[in-house]
Design a protein around this motif. Structure first.
Motif, PDB file in Angstrom:
ATOM      1  N   UNK A 171       0.816  -1.218   0.000  1.00 52.59           N
ATOM      2  CA  UNK A 171       0.000   0.000   0.000  1.00 52.59           C
ATOM      3  C   UNK A 171       0.851   1.270   0.000  1.00 52.59           C
ATOM      4  N   UNK A 172       2.048   1.189   0.556  1.00 54.59           N
ATOM      5  CA  UNK A 172       2.909   2.381   0.615  1.00 54.59           C
ATOM      6  C   UNK A 172       3.246   2.918  -0.777  1.00 54.59           C
ATOM      7  N   UNK A 173       3.127   2.068  -1.791  1.00 58.12           N
ATOM      8  CA  UNK A 173       3.471   2.516  -3.145  1.00 58.12           C
ATOM      9  C   UNK A 173       2.248   3.062  -3.897  1.00 58.12           C
ATOM     10  N   UNK A 174       1.108   3.093  -3.220  1.00 57.63           N
ATOM     11  CA  UNK A 174      -0.097   3.652  -3.859  1.00 57.63           C
ATOM     12  C   UNK A 174      -0.007   5.177  -3.804  1.00 57.63           C
ATOM     13  N   UNK A 175      -0.272   5.790  -4.957  1.00 59.43           N
ATOM     14  CA  UNK A 175      -0.239   7.262  -5.047  1.00 59.43           C
ATOM     15  C   UNK A 175       1.073   7.868  -4.553  1.00 59.43           C
ATOM     16  N   UNK A 176       2.168   7.200  -4.890  1.00 62.75           N
ATOM     17  CA  UNK A 176       3.477   7.742  -4.478  1.00 62.75           C
ATOM     18  C   UNK A 176       4.148   8.478  -5.635  1.00 62.75           C
ATOM     19  N   UNK A 177       3.408   8.667  -6.716  1.00 66.96           N
ATOM     20  CA  UNK A 177       3.945   9.413  -7.852  1.00 66.96           C
ATOM     21  C   UNK A 177       4.791   8.558  -8.776  1.00 66.96           C
ATOM     22  N   UNK A 178       4.792   7.260  -8.582  1.00 70.97           N
ATOM     23  CA  UNK A 178       5.583   6.361  -9.447  1.00 70.97           C
ATOM     24  C   UNK A 178       4.646   5.305 -10.034  1.00 70.97           C
ATOM     25  N   UNK A 179       4.737   5.143 -11.364  1.00 72.61           N
ATOM     26  CA  UNK A 179       3.919   4.097 -11.999  1.00 72.61           C
ATOM     27  C   UNK A 179       4.595   2.749 -11.758  1.00 72.61           C
ATOM     28  N   UNK A 180       3.960   1.925 -10.955  1.00 68.95           N
ATOM     29  CA  UNK A 180       4.577   0.621 -10.633  1.00 68.95           C
ATOM     30  C   UNK A 180       4.123  -0.431 -11.640  1.00 68.95           C
ATOM     31  N   UNK A 181       4.616  -0.277 -12.882  1.00 66.60           N
ATOM     32  CA  UNK A 181       4.142  -1.172 -13.941  1.00 66.60           C
ATOM     33  C   UNK A 181       4.550  -2.629 -13.717  1.00 66.60           C
ATOM     34  N   UNK A 182       5.628  -2.824 -12.912  1.00 68.70           N
ATOM     35  CA  UNK A 182       6.040  -4.219 -12.678  1.00 68.70           C
ATOM     36  C   UNK A 182       4.957  -5.010 -11.976  1.00 68.70           C
ATOM     37  N   UNK A 183       4.107  -4.294 -11.182  1.00 71.40           N
ATOM     38  CA  UNK A 183       3.033  -5.003 -10.472  1.00 71.40           C
ATOM     39  C   UNK A 183       1.647  -4.554 -10.980  1.00 71.40           C
ATOM     40  N   UNK A 184       1.535  -3.261 -11.216  1.00 73.07           N
ATOM     41  CA  UNK A 184       0.250  -2.737 -11.670  1.00 73.07           C
ATOM     42  C   UNK A 184       0.383  -2.205 -13.098  1.00 73.07           C
ATOM     43  N   UNK A 185       0.248  -3.100 -14.069  1.00 69.88           N
ATOM     44  CA  UNK A 185       0.449  -2.669 -15.453  1.00 69.88           C
ATOM     45  C   UNK A 185      -0.679  -1.747 -15.929  1.00 69.88           C
ATOM     46  N   UNK A 186      -1.811  -1.762 -15.198  1.00 69.07           N
ATOM     47  CA  UNK A 186      -2.924  -0.891 -15.618  1.00 69.07           C
ATOM     48  C   UNK A 186      -2.813   0.517 -15.037  1.00 69.07           C
ATOM     49  N   UNK A 187      -1.790   0.779 -14.231  1.00 67.55           N
ATOM     50  CA  UNK A 187      -1.578   2.128 -13.690  1.00 67.55           C
ATOM     51  C   UNK A 187      -2.558   2.490 -12.593  1.00 67.55           C
ATOM     52  N   UNK A 188      -3.336   1.548 -12.105  1.00 67.80           N
ATOM     53  CA  UNK A 188      -4.391   1.866 -11.126  1.00 67.80           C
ATOM     54  C   UNK A 188      -3.847   2.275  -9.761  1.00 67.80           C
ATOM     55  N   UNK A 189      -2.565   2.023  -9.515  1.00 62.58           N
ATOM     56  CA  UNK A 189      -1.991   2.400  -8.222  1.00 62.58           C
ATOM     57  C   UNK A 189      -1.853   3.910  -8.092  1.00 62.58           C
TER      58      UNK A 189
END
Ligand code: MAN
Length: 503
Positions: free
Chosen positions: A99-117
């Motif tokens: 959860x710490x990586x949600x809305x942290x200004x970084x697209x975490x495509x390695x886990x969330x390829x849809x950008x929903x984070x």
């Protein structure tokens, strides 16, 4: 805690959905399957998933404030340290982001390829699931190909290893049989040698010592001389008797009335001669003494004083006793030699039979010990751990190498690792020690200057061939090889299937 506009929007939308459709709550950051866990009770309340004693109003979910210690009330925000954000990743594989990586200004495509984070809009993350899935599936296909090829290669290795083991087992059976007869030959040769030694010492007894032989010969010569003298004496005695008879007749028959001075003085001299006969009796006594003596008896008696070895007592004993006596004598002699009480004459005067028996024993012993060494080597080979299905046994004659800077690193499976310098010279990085937990260990290489002996750990993973991927030296003179090898591949049926293309 910051409460973003979007979070407020989320809360409002959650509340709105409660109002309009109490039974189908859509909560950000959870999977469809988990939606059932977020259903409110009759009072519109909900309990933390890991802490049922903490009951919250549904409005507390995703309100950007952490109420549940397990973070279950904030699956869609970064409010809870333990929170987990679920990305649906439609068209690819769903992912779960801390959860710490949600809305942290970084697209975490390695886990969330849809950008929903990154739903708060701090950064715009396009949905890249389509292209990421294509790439991923390509990789999976390649992995699958490697797995299949690796597995096939491994199967060949397993077949080869089984043949090698069978051949070693055949070798060991042959060696065992050869060793049995070699040991029997050693036993026989040992007995033959003992017998030869016993016979040799008996022969010494019969022959006697050279000094004694010479003495016997000399005495025989004297005896022969005495016999000749005896004959001569007998002849002289006969002549003497004749002369004595003549003189006795003269003495008895002469006429003393004739004044013949010659006859008178002869008779007087004869009378004196007769009165001296007592000394001759001594000589007769001497001859009597000699006549009664047996030579062999004489030498046997003498021999006891000269050397106990020449007595033939043992030839009357059973063979086992003779061997026992021989062994005991040998041990005593060895003891005396060891303690400096007797000169070591063991190699002198050896009979041809003893020499040959010794040679035969040496030969038989050498054959047996060579076989024992071979037996040890083969048994060691058979008992070495070469992993499941004995697969690494098949790589025993395989070497692979890789260049890295100044050095070429060499790995010979089950044998050694080396570092070859481009300037010349080979440094041992260790000899094969063991296979353990999918790693090969090589120890006792060339000693490091002012440090330990060089050693190598080889980390392995499945590949369609044997290849060194990287070599590093994490600590001085401790080397780490990372390699791929078919030996570590598992059956494609047993391994995880790649993700299905859901596009
Ligand atoms: C050589 C090589 C190196 C090692 C040093 C240690 O240069 O074997 O890998 O670190 O010796 O002195």
């Amino acid at each position: 805690m910051r409460l973003s506009a979007c979070a407020i929007a989320l809360v409002l939308s959650t509340l709105a959905s409660q109002v309009c459709c109490a039974r189908s709550v859509v909560i950000r950051g959870i999977s469809k399957e988990d939606e059932a866990l977020y259903q409110p009770d009759a009072n519109g309340n909900w309990a933390c998933l890991g802490h049922p004693e903490i009951v919250l109003s549904l409005s507390k979910i995703n309100d950007d404030f952490c109420d549940c210690p397990d973070g279950s009330d904030e699956p869609g925000t970064s409010a809870c340290p333990k929170g987990k954000f679920y990305c649906l990743n439609k068209g690819h594989i769903p992912g779960v982001l801390p959860a710490s990586r949600v809305n942290d200004g970084v697209c975490d495509y390695d886990i969330c390829c849809n950008g929903s984070d990154e739903w708060a809009g701090i950064v715009k993350c396009e949905n890249k699931c389509k292209e990421i899935a294509v790439e991923y599936n390509k990789k999976q296909a390649e992995l699958k190909r490697i797995q299949v090829a690796g597995w096939n290669a491994r199967s060949k290795l397993v077949t080869k290893a089984a043949l090698q083991r069978a051949s070693l087992e055949k070798d060991i059976r042959q060696i065992d049989a050869q060793l049995e007869s070699a040991n029997a030959r050693v036993t026989k040769a040992t007995e033959t040698l003992k017998l030869a030694e016993v016979n040799a010492s008996s022969r010494v007894s019969k022959k006697g010592s050279p000094v004694l032989e010479r003495a016997k010969q000399r005495i025989k010569e004297y005896q022969d001389g005495v016999q000749i003298l005896e004959k001569h004496i007998s002849k002289l005695e006969a002549r003497l008797n004749t002369a004595e008879d003549i003189l006795t007749r003269l003495k008895d028959e002469y006429n003393p009335n004739y004044n013949d001075e010659g006859v008178k003085s002869a008779v007087k001299a004869f009378n004196e001669y007769r009165s001296n006969l007592a000394s001759e009796e001594d000589i007769e006594e001497y001859f009597k003494l000699l006549d009664g003596k047996d030579d062999e008896e004489f030498f046997a008696e003498e021999a006891i004083d000269v050397d106990p070895d020449v007595v033939e007592y043992d030839s009357y004993l059973p063979l086992e006793w003779r061997i026992w006596i021989h062994d005991t004598k040998t041990q005593l002699r060895e003891f005396l030699i060891t303690h400096g009480l007797l000169a070591d004459r063991s190699t002198h005067g050896e009979t041809a039979g003893v020499s040959q028996a010794k040679k035969d024993l040496d030969h038989a012993t050498k054959i047996a010990s060579d076989l024992e060494i071979r037996q040890g080597n083969v048994l060691q080979q058979l008992n070495t751990n070469y992993g499941p299905d004995d697969v690494f046994r098949a790589l025993s004659d395989e070497c692979i190498s890789s260049e890295s800077g100044e050095y070429t690193y060499v790995l010979c499976f089950n044998d050694k690792t080396e570092q070859k310098s481009s300037k010349g010279g080979i440094t041992s990085l260790g000899g094969f020690d063991r296979l353990q937990d999918d790693k090969l260990y090589f120890l006792k290489g060339t000693k490091c200057w002012n440090g330990p002996h060089r050693s190598t750990v080889v980390e392995m993973q499945c590949g369609d061939k044997n290849e060194i991927l990287t070599v590093s030296e994490p600590a001085m003179c401790e080397y780490l090889f990372k390699i791929i090898t078919p030996a570590l591949c598992v059956s494609p049926e047993d391994s995880k299937q790649p993700a299905k293309d859901e596009l």
